[in-house]
Design a protein around this motif. Structure first.
Motif, PDB file in Angstrom:
ATOM      1  N   PRO A  73     -17.943 -33.039  16.536  1.00  0.00           N
ATOM      2  CA  PRO A  73     -18.556 -31.757  16.923  1.00  0.00           C
ATOM      3  C   PRO A  73     -19.793 -31.401  16.115  1.00  0.00           C
ATOM      4  O   PRO A  73     -20.746 -30.840  16.664  1.00  0.00           O
ATOM      5  CB  PRO A  73     -17.419 -30.745  16.683  1.00  0.00           C
ATOM      6  CG  PRO A  73     -16.168 -31.548  16.795  1.00  0.00           C
ATOM      7  CD  PRO A  73     -16.492 -32.898  16.238  1.00  0.00           C
ATOM      8  N   HIS A  74     -19.804 -31.735  14.803  1.00  0.00           N
ATOM      9  CA  HIS A  74     -20.967 -31.350  13.990  1.00  0.00           C
ATOM     10  C   HIS A  74     -22.220 -32.113  14.411  1.00  0.00           C
ATOM     11  O   HIS A  74     -23.338 -31.588  14.323  1.00  0.00           O
ATOM     12  CB  HIS A  74     -20.678 -31.538  12.497  1.00  0.00           C
ATOM     13  CG  HIS A  74     -20.587 -32.963  12.046  1.00  0.00           C
ATOM     14  ND1 HIS A  74     -21.686 -33.713  11.697  1.00  0.00           N
ATOM     15  CD2 HIS A  74     -19.515 -33.784  11.895  1.00  0.00           C
ATOM     16  CE1 HIS A  74     -21.305 -34.922  11.339  1.00  0.00           C
ATOM     17  NE2 HIS A  74     -19.990 -35.011  11.451  1.00  0.00           N
ATOM     18  N   LEU A  75     -22.079 -33.344  14.899  1.00  0.00           N
ATOM     19  CA  LEU A  75     -23.238 -34.083  15.396  1.00  0.00           C
ATOM     20  C   LEU A  75     -23.710 -33.490  16.717  1.00  0.00           C
ATOM     21  O   LEU A  75     -24.919 -33.365  16.955  1.00  0.00           O
ATOM     22  CB  LEU A  75     -22.889 -35.564  15.575  1.00  0.00           C
ATOM     23  CG  LEU A  75     -23.993 -36.438  16.190  1.00  0.00           C
ATOM     24  CD1 LEU A  75     -25.262 -36.396  15.349  1.00  0.00           C
ATOM     25  CD2 LEU A  75     -23.515 -37.881  16.364  1.00  0.00           C
ATOM     26  N   ARG A  76     -22.783 -33.116  17.567  1.00  0.00           N
ATOM     27  CA  ARG A  76     -23.131 -32.466  18.839  1.00  0.00           C
ATOM     28  C   ARG A  76     -23.937 -31.184  18.583  1.00  0.00           C
ATOM     29  O   ARG A  76     -24.962 -30.941  19.230  1.00  0.00           O
ATOM     30  CB  ARG A  76     -21.856 -32.147  19.614  1.00  0.00           C
ATOM     31  CG  ARG A  76     -22.086 -31.553  20.999  1.00  0.00           C
ATOM     32  CD  ARG A  76     -20.756 -31.247  21.668  1.00  0.00           C
ATOM     33  NE  ARG A  76     -20.944 -30.619  22.966  1.00  0.00           N
ATOM     34  CZ  ARG A  76     -20.992 -31.292  24.111  1.00  0.00           C
ATOM     35  NH1 ARG A  76     -20.861 -32.605  24.106  1.00  0.00           N
ATOM     36  NH2 ARG A  76     -21.164 -30.648  25.252  1.00  0.00           N
ATOM     37  N   GLU A  77     -23.493 -30.397  17.600  1.00  0.00           N
ATOM     38  CA  GLU A  77     -24.191 -29.156  17.262  1.00  0.00           C
ATOM     39  C   GLU A  77     -25.563 -29.451  16.653  1.00  0.00           C
ATOM     40  O   GLU A  77     -26.550 -28.764  16.935  1.00  0.00           O
ATOM     41  CB  GLU A  77     -23.345 -28.336  16.294  1.00  0.00           C
ATOM     42  CG  GLU A  77     -23.989 -27.054  15.792  1.00  0.00           C
ATOM     43  CD  GLU A  77     -24.255 -26.036  16.903  1.00  0.00           C
ATOM     44  OE1 GLU A  77     -25.014 -25.084  16.649  1.00  0.00           O
ATOM     45  OE2 GLU A  77     -23.717 -26.202  18.020  1.00  0.00           O
ATOM     46  N   ARG A  78     -25.645 -30.490  15.842  1.00  0.00           N
ATOM     47  CA  ARG A  78     -26.919 -30.855  15.216  1.00  0.00           C
ATOM     48  C   ARG A  78     -27.945 -31.259  16.259  1.00  0.00           C
ATOM     49  O   ARG A  78     -29.118 -30.838  16.196  1.00  0.00           O
ATOM     50  CB  ARG A  78     -26.675 -32.009  14.238  1.00  0.00           C
ATOM     51  CG  ARG A  78     -27.870 -32.452  13.436  1.00  0.00           C
ATOM     52  CD  ARG A  78     -27.407 -33.450  12.371  1.00  0.00           C
ATOM     53  NE  ARG A  78     -28.508 -34.039  11.631  1.00  0.00           N
ATOM     54  CZ  ARG A  78     -28.329 -34.897  10.629  1.00  0.00           C
ATOM     55  NH1 ARG A  78     -27.104 -35.218  10.234  1.00  0.00           N
ATOM     56  NH2 ARG A  78     -29.380 -35.420  10.001  1.00  0.00           N
ATOM     57  N   VAL A  79     -27.527 -32.051  17.232  1.00  0.00           N
ATOM     58  CA  VAL A  79     -28.433 -32.466  18.302  1.00  0.00           C
ATOM     59  C   VAL A  79     -28.814 -31.273  19.168  1.00  0.00           C
ATOM     60  O   VAL A  79     -29.970 -31.126  19.582  1.00  0.00           O
ATOM     61  CB  VAL A  79     -27.776 -33.575  19.150  1.00  0.00           C
ATOM     62  CG1 VAL A  79     -28.595 -33.854  20.406  1.00  0.00           C
ATOM     63  CG2 VAL A  79     -27.629 -34.852  18.328  1.00  0.00           C
ATOM     64  N   LYS A 117     -29.125 -28.157  18.277  1.00  0.00           N
ATOM     65  CA  LYS A 117     -30.104 -27.330  17.581  1.00  0.00           C
ATOM     66  C   LYS A 117     -31.500 -27.952  17.646  1.00  0.00           C
ATOM     67  O   LYS A 117     -32.499 -27.237  17.764  1.00  0.00           O
ATOM     68  CB  LYS A 117     -29.678 -27.145  16.126  1.00  0.00           C
ATOM     69  CG  LYS A 117     -28.526 -26.171  15.947  1.00  0.00           C
ATOM     70  CD  LYS A 117     -28.207 -25.963  14.474  1.00  0.00           C
ATOM     71  CE  LYS A 117     -27.086 -24.937  14.294  1.00  0.00           C
ATOM     72  NZ  LYS A 117     -26.751 -24.730  12.854  1.00  0.00           N
ATOM     73  N   VAL A 118     -31.563 -29.269  17.564  1.00  0.00           N
ATOM     74  CA  VAL A 118     -32.860 -29.947  17.674  1.00  0.00           C
ATOM     75  C   VAL A 118     -33.470 -29.677  19.052  1.00  0.00           C
ATOM     76  O   VAL A 118     -34.659 -29.350  19.173  1.00  0.00           O
ATOM     77  CB  VAL A 118     -32.715 -31.464  17.446  1.00  0.00           C
ATOM     78  CG1 VAL A 118     -34.032 -32.175  17.744  1.00  0.00           C
ATOM     79  CG2 VAL A 118     -32.287 -31.754  16.014  1.00  0.00           C
ATOM     80  N   TYR A 119     -32.658 -29.810  20.112  1.00  0.00           N
ATOM     81  CA  TYR A 119     -33.142 -29.536  21.467  1.00  0.00           C
ATOM     82  C   TYR A 119     -33.586 -28.084  21.597  1.00  0.00           C
ATOM     83  O   TYR A 119     -34.622 -27.784  22.207  1.00  0.00           O
ATOM     84  CB  TYR A 119     -32.024 -29.804  22.489  1.00  0.00           C
ATOM     85  CG  TYR A 119     -31.646 -31.251  22.665  1.00  0.00           C
ATOM     86  CD1 TYR A 119     -32.548 -32.271  22.431  1.00  0.00           C
ATOM     87  CD2 TYR A 119     -30.363 -31.608  23.088  1.00  0.00           C
ATOM     88  CE1 TYR A 119     -32.206 -33.590  22.593  1.00  0.00           C
ATOM     89  CE2 TYR A 119     -30.001 -32.925  23.262  1.00  0.00           C
ATOM     90  CZ  TYR A 119     -30.917 -33.915  23.012  1.00  0.00           C
ATOM     91  OH  TYR A 119     -30.564 -35.226  23.182  1.00  0.00           O
ATOM     92  N   GLU A 120     -32.809 -27.177  21.048  1.00  0.00           N
ATOM     93  CA  GLU A 120     -33.101 -25.742  21.151  1.00  0.00           C
ATOM     94  C   GLU A 120     -34.419 -25.409  20.493  1.00  0.00           C
ATOM     95  O   GLU A 120     -35.260 -24.679  21.064  1.00  0.00           O
ATOM     96  CB  GLU A 120     -31.961 -24.957  20.512  1.00  0.00           C
ATOM     97  CG  GLU A 120     -32.049 -23.455  20.717  1.00  0.00           C
ATOM     98  CD  GLU A 120     -30.857 -22.756  20.101  1.00  0.00           C
ATOM     99  OE1 GLU A 120     -30.784 -22.688  18.842  1.00  0.00           O
ATOM    100  OE2 GLU A 120     -29.988 -22.270  20.844  1.00  0.00           O
ATOM    101  N   GLU A 121     -34.645 -25.924  19.292  1.00  0.00           N
ATOM    102  CA  GLU A 121     -35.891 -25.660  18.572  1.00  0.00           C
ATOM    103  C   GLU A 121     -37.082 -26.302  19.287  1.00  0.00           C
ATOM    104  O   GLU A 121     -38.179 -25.740  19.323  1.00  0.00           O
ATOM    105  CB  GLU A 121     -35.772 -26.165  17.139  1.00  0.00           C
ATOM    106  CG  GLU A 121     -34.782 -25.377  16.308  1.00  0.00           C
ATOM    107  CD  GLU A 121     -34.496 -26.012  14.962  1.00  0.00           C
ATOM    108  OE1 GLU A 121     -35.115 -27.079  14.677  1.00  0.00           O
ATOM    109  OE2 GLU A 121     -33.653 -25.496  14.211  1.00  0.00           O
ATOM    110  N   ALA A 122     -36.856 -27.510  19.837  1.00  0.00           N
ATOM    111  CA  ALA A 122     -37.934 -28.185  20.570  1.00  0.00           C
ATOM    112  C   ALA A 122     -38.321 -27.397  21.814  1.00  0.00           C
ATOM    113  O   ALA A 122     -39.506 -27.301  22.169  1.00  0.00           O
ATOM    114  CB  ALA A 122     -37.499 -29.611  20.948  1.00  0.00           C
ATOM    115  N   LEU A 123     -37.311 -26.836  22.486  1.00  0.00           N
ATOM    116  CA  LEU A 123     -37.567 -26.033  23.685  1.00  0.00           C
ATOM    117  C   LEU A 123     -38.397 -24.807  23.352  1.00  0.00           C
ATOM    118  O   LEU A 123     -39.346 -24.460  24.086  1.00  0.00           O
ATOM    119  CB  LEU A 123     -36.245 -25.641  24.334  1.00  0.00           C
ATOM    120  CG  LEU A 123     -36.343 -24.868  25.660  1.00  0.00           C
ATOM    121  CD1 LEU A 123     -37.064 -25.702  26.714  1.00  0.00           C
ATOM    122  CD2 LEU A 123     -34.955 -24.482  26.145  1.00  0.00           C
TER     123      LEU A 123
END
Length: 303
Positions: A285-291, A293-299
């Motif tokens: 789950p922590h990797l899923r959340e990390r990825v 957040k990266v998508y969210e910030e990129a968006l």
């Protein structure tokens, strides 16, 4: 330089032959094999004396000793070093291609090569010499993640490793084996009046077994990672696995699901993002959340 290139190619040809399934390679067979292989590369003339000289160079450059068995009347590799290069054939093929492309040849008219080689570094010859002769080295090192802070280092160099078109020095700083980017090393000095005992117990294979990229960070735990892709991305991941531990869990028209076991480093996360078109992180789950957040910030940056 031409003679040096010829000699290197001949040594790789010899290793490629001796790394075969047979324990011993007869003298005349080895001479014919080397002569034929070198003729294809535009060279001629392979004598017994040439082979003997190459054997000494191979031991010096690769750390591999070649012996001769009187009973079998053939050559063999005396001791198989488990840390020695395992893919001489591929190395030879790549060397030949790059050499041909850069020479006076028509090969460039039908081969479009991407020179996927490490970026050049002026300090590499000095580092190789220091490793070979077990001399400590001193240099100034730029810490990119700390605002380009520069620190002076004195280390015991053990290996050079290439990763993602960059060279890295693996060296002991105190009792800790660390990785230093060669492109961030400056004012290098070899301490030629000092020597150290090189640690020959390092298992290079194990050192990088659980990592992706340049460094196996021991403070990061080894974890099982489950990933899901669509069938199209699955075709690429089957031909070029994400990691040597990759196991295929599902492979059908709807999805391609795999499991890998490694340390989740920044390099690994960046690799996941490079094929994010159909990626879904199932666990942990922590990797899923990390990825996410990266998508969210990129968006947000690209709205």
């Amino acid at each position: 330089m031409g003679k040096r290139l010829e000699g290197l190619q001949r040594m790789l040809v010899i290793l490629n032959k001796l790394e075969g399934k047979r324990r011993y390679v007869p003298v005349e067979e080895l001479k014919r094999y080397v002569a034929d292989a070198m003729a294809l590369r535009g060279y001629s003339g392979v004598t017994q004396r040439t082979l003997q000289r190459d054997f000494k160079e191979i031991e010096s450059l690769f750390g591999i000793s070649i012996g001769f068995d009187e009973k079998a009347h053939g050559y063999y590799i005396k001791e198989e070093d488990k840390n020695a290069p395992e893919r001489y054939g591929q190395l030879l093929q790549n060397f030949d291609l790059l050499n041909a492309l850069e020479g006076d040849t028509n090969l460039r008219t039908y081969v479009l090569a991407e020179h996927h080689r490490p970026l050049p570094s002026e300090c590499l010859p000095m580092l190789i010499s220091a490793i070979k002769h077990t001399h400590p080295v001193v240099f100034r090192y730029t810490l990119v993640r700390q605002g380009d802070k520069v620190e002076e280092k004195k280390v015991l160099p053990h290996y050079l490793k290439e990763s993602n078109q960059r060279w890295y020095l693996l060296a002991y700083e105190g009792d800790v084996l660390k990785a230093f980017g060669a492109d961030r090393i400056c004012d290098l000095r070899v301490c030629e009046n000092e020597t150290f005992k090189r640690n020959m117990d390092i298992d290079a294979g194990e050192l990088f077994r659980d990592c992706f990229g340049i460094w196996n960070q021991p403070d990061i735990p080894v974890e099982d990672v489950e990933l899901k892709y669509d069938a199209l991305d699955g075709k690429f991941l089957k031909s070029v696995p994400l990691h040597h531990s990759q196991q295929v869990l599902t492979d059908n028209a709807d999805e391609f699901r795999i499991k890998v076991r490694l340390r989740i480093t920044n390099d690994f996360v960046m690799e996941l993002l490079s094929r994010s078109r159909s990626l879904e992180v199932i666990s942990p789950p922590h990797l899923r959340e990390r990825v996410r957040k990266v998508y969210e910030e990129a968006l947000k940056r690209n709205e």
